[in-house]
Design an enzyme around this catalytic site. Sequence first.
Site, PDB file in Angstrom:
ATOM      1  N   THR A 226       0.636  -0.633   0.118  1.00 48.00           N
ATOM      2  CA  THR A 226      -0.355  -0.157  -0.200  1.00 48.00           C
ATOM      3  C   THR A 226       1.094   1.169  -0.578  1.00 48.00           C
ATOM      4  O   THR A 226       1.828   1.353   0.183  1.00 48.00           O
ATOM      5  CB  THR A 226      -1.279  -0.075   1.133  1.00 48.00           C
ATOM      6  OG1 THR A 226      -1.813  -1.139   1.334  1.00 48.00           O
ATOM      7  CG2 THR A 226      -1.628   1.032   1.425  1.00 48.00           C
ATOM      8  N   GLY A 277      -1.083  -1.339   5.870  1.00 48.98           N
ATOM      9  CA  GLY A 277      -1.442  -3.110   6.785  1.00 48.98           C
ATOM     10  C   GLY A 277      -2.416  -4.156   7.046  1.00 48.98           C
ATOM     11  O   GLY A 277      -3.300  -4.090   5.504  1.00 48.98           O
TER      12      GLY A 277
END
Length: 364
Positions: A226, A277
């Site tokens: 990400t 995460g």
Amino acid sequence: MTLHNYPVPELDVTLQEVSRVLQLTLGPDLYPKFKSTLEQQRELLLQVQHNFATRVAGKENWATEQFKRGLLSCTDPLPTSTAIPVVLVSSKAKRLLQHGGRSLDAVQKSVEALEDCFLFNASKGSVFNKDGKNDLEATIVDGSTLKSGSVACVQSVKNPIKAARCVMDKSSHSLIVGDEAEEFLQGLEEKEKPAGPQYFYTDKRHRELTAMFSGGNSPKNNHPQTVGAVALDHLQGLAAASSTGGLVRKLKGRVGDTAVVGAGIYADDKLAITCSGDGDVFLRHTVAQKIANLYHHKGFSLRQACREVMTENLNGICAGIIAVDTKGDAVIETNAGVMFVASVMSGISQVQVLSPPKSFSNVI
């Protein structure tokens, strides 16, 4: 924590360092093939090393010029392409801020560049959901005004972070999802052409999906790459932006923390935060908001706040956090196997490869 610093523009691109990045990024199945390419490109790498070591006052560095001229690109099968895009993001944001630009524009440009690179799980190169589609999400937050824009579950938007900015600037809403988000974007006067599935497709991500259907790692343990950016400008304005493709084999319609302010992203007039995460864990614990609360109401420093939340809420979870406050304190906290970070502080640019001592199979 092992920290490898690469000053920019004196970027020391050695064969050993590029080989290490390749091994961490590609994995054991593809690394041998690219290692052979690496050895064949020895002379090119030595030229890159020489040119990066040469500082030209007032001019763009050599790699940026090569990218703009089209001589290098993110999709070229060159070993240097695994490291250079992160440098360019830092350089682009740096120039914008040095010329009096806003932090909001800087974080958007940074995330756009990462979305355009197939190495990260954001737009081009995003992971596949259970149906073999790319569901994308992104958020941008203006700390000065507390305005934000988010999109989620979009499948044909080339740069979701641009779409998030449109939601913030050109609608009365903060979050629009799915087909309705794409209809909103196509209804704007300045609209962009939708991208087809082939634009987002990469063999690596498709193999990840296939492996999971064949009994590989579960989605719970897969949170790769990400992207996010935080910035502080000359007017003390703060902003944050983030973009992701989410989790491998996620259910259709699943929305993660990246699209929710207070979970995976946050900014106000004192600090800006983005996270990477397990999005469902970040949502349940409102991670970004907890960091802000500790900072504002408990007297924690920015680093103390990030570490407290990492310890209390993200113990054993593959996670990474970047944050900055109006004091100019910049914080990077991660317990992931590897985390790539580019930064500009006091006019000095760096690219960092963070490798904490803990063992994780993930790269975020």
